[in-house]
Design a protein around this motif. Sequence first.
Motif, PDB file in Angstrom:
ATOM      1  N   GLU A  44       0.840  -1.208   0.000  1.00  0.00           N
ATOM      2  CA  GLU A  44       0.000   0.000   0.000  1.00  0.00           C
ATOM      3  C   GLU A  44       0.876   1.260   0.000  1.00  0.00           C
ATOM      4  N   THR A  45       0.387   2.321  -0.641  1.00  0.00           N
ATOM      5  CA  THR A  45       1.022   3.636  -0.493  1.00  0.00           C
ATOM      6  C   THR A  45       0.107   4.491   0.366  1.00  0.00           C
ATOM      7  N   LEU A  46       0.577   4.783   1.559  1.00  0.00           N
ATOM      8  CA  LEU A  46      -0.217   5.557   2.495  1.00  0.00           C
ATOM      9  C   LEU A  46       0.399   6.940   2.661  1.00  0.00           C
ATOM     10  N   VAL A  47      -0.417   7.967   2.569  1.00  0.00           N
ATOM     11  CA  VAL A  47       0.086   9.327   2.730  1.00  0.00           C
ATOM     12  C   VAL A  47      -0.363   9.880   4.081  1.00  0.00           C
ATOM     13  N   LEU A  48       0.612  10.363   4.857  1.00  0.00           N
ATOM     14  CA  LEU A  48       0.290  11.087   6.091  1.00  0.00           C
ATOM     15  C   LEU A  48       0.245  12.559   5.727  1.00  0.00           C
ATOM     16  N   LEU A  49      -0.940  13.129   5.870  1.00  0.00           N
ATOM     17  CA  LEU A  49      -1.176  14.504   5.412  1.00  0.00           C
ATOM     18  C   LEU A  49      -1.570  15.351   6.616  1.00  0.00           C
ATOM     19  N   GLY A  50      -1.186  16.637   6.586  1.00  0.00           N
ATOM     20  CA  GLY A  50      -1.629  17.515   7.667  1.00  0.00           C
ATOM     21  C   GLY A  50      -0.798  18.781   7.707  1.00  0.00           C
ATOM     22  N   THR A  51      -1.250  19.730   8.499  1.00  0.00           N
ATOM     23  CA  THR A  51      -0.554  21.013   8.590  1.00  0.00           C
ATOM     24  C   THR A  51       0.763  20.837   9.341  1.00  0.00           C
ATOM     25  N   SER A  52       1.604  21.846   9.229  1.00  0.00           N
ATOM     26  CA  SER A  52       2.903  21.819   9.874  1.00  0.00           C
ATOM     27  C   SER A  52       2.738  21.596  11.382  1.00  0.00           C
ATOM     28  N   GLU A  75       7.101   0.418 -11.403  1.00  0.00           N
ATOM     29  CA  GLU A  75       6.557  -0.844 -10.912  1.00  0.00           C
ATOM     30  C   GLU A  75       7.055  -1.121  -9.482  1.00  0.00           C
ATOM     31  N   VAL A  76       8.340  -0.841  -9.290  1.00  0.00           N
ATOM     32  CA  VAL A  76       8.956  -1.132  -8.002  1.00  0.00           C
ATOM     33  C   VAL A  76       8.275  -0.326  -6.886  1.00  0.00           C
ATOM     34  N   PHE A  77       7.870   0.888  -7.212  1.00  0.00           N
ATOM     35  CA  PHE A  77       7.191   1.743  -6.236  1.00  0.00           C
ATOM     36  C   PHE A  77       5.804   1.193  -5.916  1.00  0.00           C
ATOM     37  N   ARG A  78       5.160   0.679  -6.954  1.00  0.00           N
ATOM     38  CA  ARG A  78       3.810   0.125  -6.756  1.00  0.00           C
ATOM     39  C   ARG A  78       3.823  -1.101  -5.865  1.00  0.00           C
ATOM     40  N   GLN A  79       4.914  -1.885  -5.979  1.00  0.00           N
ATOM     41  CA  GLN A  79       4.962  -3.143  -5.214  1.00  0.00           C
ATOM     42  C   GLN A  79       5.302  -2.921  -3.745  1.00  0.00           C
ATOM     43  N   LYS A  80       5.983  -1.820  -3.464  1.00  0.00           N
ATOM     44  CA  LYS A  80       6.467  -1.634  -2.104  1.00  0.00           C
ATOM     45  C   LYS A  80       5.419  -1.013  -1.193  1.00  0.00           C
ATOM     46  N   THR A  81       5.627  -1.217   0.093  1.00  0.00           N
ATOM     47  CA  THR A  81       4.821  -0.494   1.071  1.00  0.00           C
ATOM     48  C   THR A  81       5.478   0.868   1.237  1.00  0.00           C
ATOM     49  N   VAL A  82       4.721   1.922   0.977  1.00  0.00           N
ATOM     50  CA  VAL A  82       5.293   3.265   1.036  1.00  0.00           C
ATOM     51  C   VAL A  82       4.480   4.108   2.016  1.00  0.00           C
ATOM     52  N   VAL A  83       5.180   4.808   2.898  1.00  0.00           N
ATOM     53  CA  VAL A  83       4.509   5.805   3.733  1.00  0.00           C
ATOM     54  C   VAL A  83       5.144   7.137   3.397  1.00  0.00           C
TER      55      VAL A  83
END
Length: 247
Positions: free
Chosen positions: A34-42, A187-195
């Motif tokens: 999964e690619t999960l994005v942590l989003l939020g203000t400073s 492809e490599v980015f899609r396969q990995k777990t990314v935060v």
Amino acid sequence: MKATPPAIALQAVTKRYQNRPVVDNLSLTIAPGETLVLLGTSGCGKTTTLQLMNRLIDADAGTVLINGVDVQQQLPHDLRRHIGYVIQDAGLFPHYSVAQNIAVVPRLLQWDTARITQRTHELLTLLRLPDTILDRLPDALSGGQRQRVGLARALAADPPIILMDEPFGALDPITRDDIRRELKELEVFRQKTVVLVTHDVREAFILGDRIVLMDAGRIVQTGTPDLFRQQPATPFVSRFLKASGEG
Ligand SMILES: Nc1ncnc2c1ncn2[C@@H]1O[C@H](COP(=O)(O)OP(=O)(O)OP(=O)(O)O)[C@@H](O)[C@H]1O
């Protein structure tokens, strides 16, 4: 058959600075790939949350698990060899050449020279970098090239998890858009777990399979980009999206 554990799980994790919780009883699971994005203000605790995952910092309460194993049972340097880490402006070692920067983790893993050279060239091709930069110091690269080298370094030993903290923050908007697009197509980015940590809503919508919007150390909403567009959970979420022109 045993179920695959989440790649990363945070269970009721709290981190305090000067008695103030900057990550506040936060629970989160991230699936393999999964690619999960942590989003939020400073200052909302995104970087702190990320750094709890590779033990750059330790939690005051709660548990962090990587592939089902408590990070407290793993040595920080072992953990970091298996988790790539990319930060703003790449965080390259300034006195190491590009080649030496890319080879940092392979050397720790005691790969032989031929294997390191082969992997380095694979990474240059993957990230569209010319091999003429290999002997240069990071200072002699453009910002976009530095960022690509930072990615190459993080990918070198093919770690299954990559943590990225504002990886495109130091780039001009056009280079940033280019690198984002290229990354998404890898492809490599899609396969990995990314935060990935960002305060940029557009970036979160482009790259995230799922977004976690944080405020004051807590999660305000979790969901796909579509869910955020269609059903912002609170007025704070709507305001956050509107302020960036995405709401
Ligand atoms: N080592 C530290 N000592 C004291 N306070 C800290 C420390 N590191 C972070 N903080 C504080 O914790 C809070 C959360 O910081 P954090 O870097 O996680 O936020 P962030 O959401 O990543 O922000 P930014 O987008 O500005 O990087 C901030 O108020 C910050 O000042």
